[in-house]
Design a protein around this motif. Structure first.
Motif, mmCIF file in Angstrom:
data_model
loop_
_atom_site.group_PDB
_atom_site.id
_atom_site.type_symbol
_atom_site.label_atom_id
_atom_site.label_comp_id
_atom_site.label_asym_id
_atom_site.label_seq_id
_atom_site.Cartn_x
_atom_site.Cartn_y
_atom_site.Cartn_z
ATOM 1 N N ASN A 238 26.245 26.592 46.061
ATOM 2 C CA ASN A 238 25.247 27.277 46.880
ATOM 3 C C ASN A 238 24.580 28.443 46.157
ATOM 4 N N THR A 239 24.997 28.699 44.950
ATOM 5 C CA THR A 239 24.444 29.820 44.186
ATOM 6 C C THR A 239 23.121 29.401 43.542
ATOM 7 N N PRO A 240 22.042 30.081 43.860
ATOM 8 C CA PRO A 240 20.746 29.708 43.255
ATOM 9 C C PRO A 240 20.646 30.211 41.814
ATOM 10 N N ASP A 241 19.770 29.585 41.052
ATOM 11 C CA ASP A 241 19.507 30.083 39.704
ATOM 12 C C ASP A 241 18.815 31.436 39.791
ATOM 13 N N PRO A 242 19.211 32.392 38.978
ATOM 14 C CA PRO A 242 18.545 33.698 38.993
ATOM 15 C C PRO A 242 17.189 33.643 38.287
ATOM 16 N N GLN A 243 16.364 34.660 38.531
ATOM 17 C CA GLN A 243 15.104 34.769 37.801
ATOM 18 C C GLN A 243 15.405 34.849 36.304
ATOM 19 N N GLY A 244 14.817 33.935 35.523
ATOM 20 C CA GLY A 244 15.018 33.957 34.084
ATOM 21 C C GLY A 244 16.365 33.430 33.622
ATOM 22 N N GLY A 245 16.986 32.570 34.425
ATOM 23 C CA GLY A 245 18.279 32.018 34.024
ATOM 24 C C GLY A 245 18.579 30.717 34.740
ATOM 25 N N VAL A 246 19.631 30.029 34.277
ATOM 26 C CA VAL A 246 19.983 28.721 34.840
ATOM 27 C C VAL A 246 21.497 28.571 34.889
ATOM 28 N N PHE A 247 22.002 28.116 36.033
ATOM 29 C CA PHE A 247 23.364 27.585 36.119
ATOM 30 C C PHE A 247 23.244 26.073 35.976
ATOM 31 N N ARG A 248 23.707 25.545 34.886
ATOM 32 C CA ARG A 248 23.627 24.095 34.719
ATOM 33 C C ARG A 248 24.567 23.414 35.717
ATOM 34 N N ARG A 249 24.165 22.223 36.167
ATOM 35 C CA ARG A 249 24.890 21.530 37.238
ATOM 36 C C ARG A 249 25.442 20.193 36.748
ATOM 37 N N ILE A 250 26.485 19.735 37.419
ATOM 38 C CA ILE A 250 26.994 18.387 37.182
ATOM 39 C C ILE A 250 25.938 17.397 37.655
ATOM 40 N N ALA A 251 25.650 16.414 36.825
ATOM 41 C CA ALA A 251 24.559 15.483 37.102
ATOM 42 C C ALA A 251 24.668 14.897 38.501
ATOM 43 N N GLY A 252 23.560 14.938 39.221
ATOM 44 C CA GLY A 252 23.502 14.359 40.562
ATOM 45 C C GLY A 252 24.049 15.246 41.647
ATOM 46 N N THR A 253 24.458 16.477 41.308
ATOM 47 C CA THR A 253 25.016 17.397 42.307
ATOM 48 C C THR A 253 24.456 18.800 42.071
ATOM 49 N N ASN A 254 24.817 19.721 42.941
ATOM 50 C CA ASN A 254 24.503 21.145 42.748
ATOM 51 C C ASN A 254 25.708 21.926 42.233
ATOM 52 N N ILE A 255 26.781 21.219 41.913
ATOM 53 C CA ILE A 255 28.013 21.890 41.463
ATOM 54 C C ILE A 255 27.827 22.395 40.028
ATOM 55 N N PRO A 256 28.025 23.690 39.776
ATOM 56 C CA PRO A 256 27.885 24.210 38.415
ATOM 57 C C PRO A 256 28.876 23.529 37.464
ATOM 58 N N ASN A 257 28.379 23.156 36.282
ATOM 59 C CA ASN A 257 29.288 22.525 35.303
ATOM 60 C C ASN A 257 29.937 23.532 34.364
ATOM 61 N N GLY A 258 29.653 24.833 34.597
ATOM 62 C CA GLY A 258 30.265 25.894 33.800
ATOM 63 C C GLY A 258 29.347 26.500 32.772
ATOM 64 N N GLU A 261 22.844 29.858 31.331
ATOM 65 C CA GLU A 261 21.773 30.241 30.412
ATOM 66 C C GLU A 261 21.190 31.599 30.797
ATOM 67 N N GLU A 262 20.890 32.399 29.799
ATOM 68 C CA GLU A 262 20.111 33.626 29.919
ATOM 69 C C GLU A 262 20.608 34.524 31.063
ATOM 70 N N ALA A 263 19.764 34.830 32.044
ATOM 71 C CA ALA A 263 20.139 35.786 33.101
ATOM 72 C C ALA A 263 21.380 35.347 33.865
ATOM 73 N N ALA A 264 21.637 34.057 33.898
ATOM 74 C CA ALA A 264 22.837 33.570 34.594
ATOM 75 C C ALA A 264 24.123 33.996 33.889
ATOM 76 N N THR A 265 24.038 34.312 32.588
ATOM 77 C CA THR A 265 25.242 34.767 31.871
ATOM 78 C C THR A 265 25.695 36.138 32.350
ATOM 79 N N HIS A 266 24.757 36.938 32.855
ATOM 80 C CA HIS A 266 25.085 38.318 33.209
ATOM 81 C C HIS A 266 26.161 38.383 34.285
ATOM 82 N N THR A 267 26.123 37.427 35.216
ATOM 83 C CA THR A 267 27.094 37.429 36.322
ATOM 84 C C THR A 267 28.519 37.300 35.802
#
Length: 615
Positions: A238-258, A261-267
């Protein structure tokens, strides 16, 4: 005291970090000549010092007034590379305190001998100016000391994901993190792993599902985490991608694959960095080790790009206590900054070896991570991305331009991370728009990395008096990867240093430590040869001569920092920053430059690194 003797005395004894106290400013002009200007207030104002070249200074240096003040050390040799166009070579260099007091022939240097003067016969060794780190992250290097090194050769041992897993298991067994803390690693490089992909949460869960694990990508712009770390950071489907960043997802789902990228690393990464800041004494110890590390490569001026103000305070405290032996230029990141405070600290200049040099913006990502923002699509996309792909900005352009305009009009230099040509366009547009309708001041705005710089952008850098700091180390470390990502036409002109040189653009080159070690001789070798890991010459027309590569690491670095009156060459009156090398890099075979050892590093007149081979 006559006017002539007074000028000499000031040259020998009274120059300081402040530009207002300097007698001579040496700046490389666009044509490669030297511009000299007088800055002596109330001293011989009816005389001009401009005609005084180093030959005159050399002659003056033998008069009794200076002979009465012996040098601390005199270096004699046939391989003294001054990097001063007025006197490119010399037989002797003398230093007293933190200043260079003589550069010239051997015979006249004898006037500076005293009972306590140390004589250094260089023989086949070379003497060069202290090397200048034009872009790096010394505080990050300090904090990584305790992290697991998951780098690939030649920096680390990792060749595949199993190697990474074993390193993490070994650390958990030998030195596990305390309760509630994370296991941290750095340096993994998907482009060099046998699997040619990022490790995912599934890979890291095989190490531990209980201890949070986070690994920083070699670029610093991506990372990967296990399930425990994602849960601890509150990241889920349920976590959205931040401005200027990406949480990569498991193919076909919204589940983060770990993978992030970029702004998403800050968390994930920033809370761990901030947590380590709580132990100030530990951080100070790490900083001392990091400074020693940089010094071992001949670096006398170190950058901390993207500083946080907490670290600025700690380093200023260390400097006040006399603990900072090399100079450190701190460039705070433009995030929640008190601009008035930054302006005040910048105006103070060096305090015990630490100063504020400007403010940094990060406009895009990294080409090795395939997040550099380009105008033309990549030839090969990141994993899971379909269709034309140009990556994305990591700032809101309008907000960035507003901040840049404010800083530039306060006289605060701006350092703009821009790898892709779209990011470089944004950096140039910000400067052009800030000064629209005005006479262009001496702003020296820096484009950090400037890798995918187009030919028209080189011309524009000249027009706008901007300073690209090329990430020349990439040619070796990721040149083969860039050929896959961008195709040969773009890859062969990555970091176009020779084009910049030919068009009269001020530029520097850098390593970006801790992305790669601060090995300046290897950096020089890369800039001269542009040879990839696979032995491909990545654009022969962009290779620099050994002299021009050394200039980019000395005089040009001093220019970038507005310190050309203080550093960058072996010139009378400049700071006594010197390096002894095992061999003359201008006479060595270009293929062997990387193997030349640093034998001694001298900063402000004091030895801060000594290789046993050079003692």
């Amino acid at each position: 005291m006559t006017c002539r003797l007074l000028v000499l005395y000031l040259l020998a004894e009274n120059l300081s970090h402040g530009a207002g106290n300097a007698i001579f400013h040496s700046v490389r002009s666009r044509a490669g000549a030297t511009i000299r200007k007088t800055n002596v207030q109330g001293v011989c104002m009816k005389r001009t010092l401009a005609p005084l070249g180093l030959a005159t200074l050399t002659a003056l240096s033998s008069i009794p007034a200076l002979a009465a003040l012996p040098a601390d050390r005199i270096f004699y040799g046939d391989h003294i590379i001054t990097m001063d166009p007025d006197q490119p070579a010399a037989e002797a260099v003398a230093i007293r305190g933190d200043k260079i007091v003589y550069v010239g022939d051997r015979s006249a240097a004898a006037e500076l001998l005293g009972e306590q003067t140390k004589i250094v016969e260089l023989g086949d060794r070379a003497l060069i100016p202290g090397l200048i780190d034009s872009h790096g992250h010394v505080t990050m290097q300090a904090r990584l000391i305790d992290y697991v090194n998951a780098s690939s050769p030649p920096v680390g041992p990792v060749e595949n994901i199993q190697d990474i897993q074993q390193l993490l298991r070994d650390r958990l067994a030998s030195n596990p993190p305390a309760e509630g803390q994370w296991l941290m690693a750095y340096g993994y490089d998907d482009s060099l792993l046998a699997e040619k992909r990022h490790p995912t949460r599934a890979d890291l869960d095989k190490v531990s599902t209980d201890v949070p694990i986070y690994m920083m990508h070699v670029s610093g712009h991506l990372g990967t985490a296990n399930s425990a770390a994602l849960e601890a950071a509150g990241i889920d489907e349920n976590t959205p991608d931040p401005q200027g960043g990406v949480f990569r997802r498991i193919a076909g789902t919204n589940i983060p694959n770990g993978v992030v990228e970029e702004a998403a690393t800050h968390t994930l990464m920033m809370p761990q960095f901030l947590a380590s800041s709580g132990d100030t004494e530990k951080f100070k110890g790490q900083m001392l080790k990091a400074i020693d590390y940089f010094a071992s490569f001949g670096i006398t001026t170190i950058q901390d790009g993207a500083s946080n103000m907490g670290d600025v305070a700690v380093l200023r405290e260390m400097a006040a206590n006399g603990d900072i032996e090399a100079d450190i230029v701190m460039v705070p990141v433009a995030r929640d900054l008190d601009v008035a405070e930054v302006a005040r600290l910048k105006a103070e200049g060096y305090q015990g070896g630490v100063r504020i040099g400007g403010v940094k913006f990060v406009l895009d990502g990294s080409p090795q991570g395939r997040t550099a923002w380009t105008t033309e699509p990549y030839d090969e996309n990141p994993e899971g991305v379909e269709g034309p792909y140009t990556a994305y900005p990591t700032v809101k352009p309008v907000d960035f331009k507003t901040q840049a305009d404010e800083l530039l009009h306060l006289g605060i230099p701006i350092y703009m991370h821009g790898n892709g040509d779209a990011a470089i366009d944004l950096a140039m547009n910000a400067v052009e728009e800030a000064f629209e309708g005005e006479t262009l001041p001496d702003h020296r705005s820096v484009i950090i990395h400037a890798q995918v710089m187009r030919p028209d952008q080189v011309d524009r850098a000249k027009e706008l008096d901007m300073v690209p700091s090329f990430y020349s180390a990439h040619s070796f470390f990721w040149g083969d990867w860039h050929r896959e990502s961008f195709g040969d036409e773009r890859a062969f002109h990555i970091s176009p240093a020779k084009s910049a040189l030919e068009k009269g653009v001020h530029f520097t080159i850098h390593n970006d430590t801790p992305v790669v070690p601060p090995d300046m001789m290897r950096l020089m070798w890369i800039a001269v040869n542009r040879e990839t890991r696979h032995g491909v010459t990545l654009g022969a027309d962009e290779r620099l001569s050994p002299f021009d590569a050394l200039y980019a690491m000395t005089q040009a670095g001093a220019y970038q920092y507005f310190e050309e009156d203080l550093k960058g060459s072996l010139t009378v009156g400049k700071q006594a920053d010197l390096v002894v090398l095992g061999e003359d890099p201008l006479e060595a075979e270009p293929s062997s430059i990387k193997d030349i050892p640093v034998l001694e590093t001298i900063a402000r007149g004091k030895t801060i690194y000594l290789n046993s081979a050079g003692s």
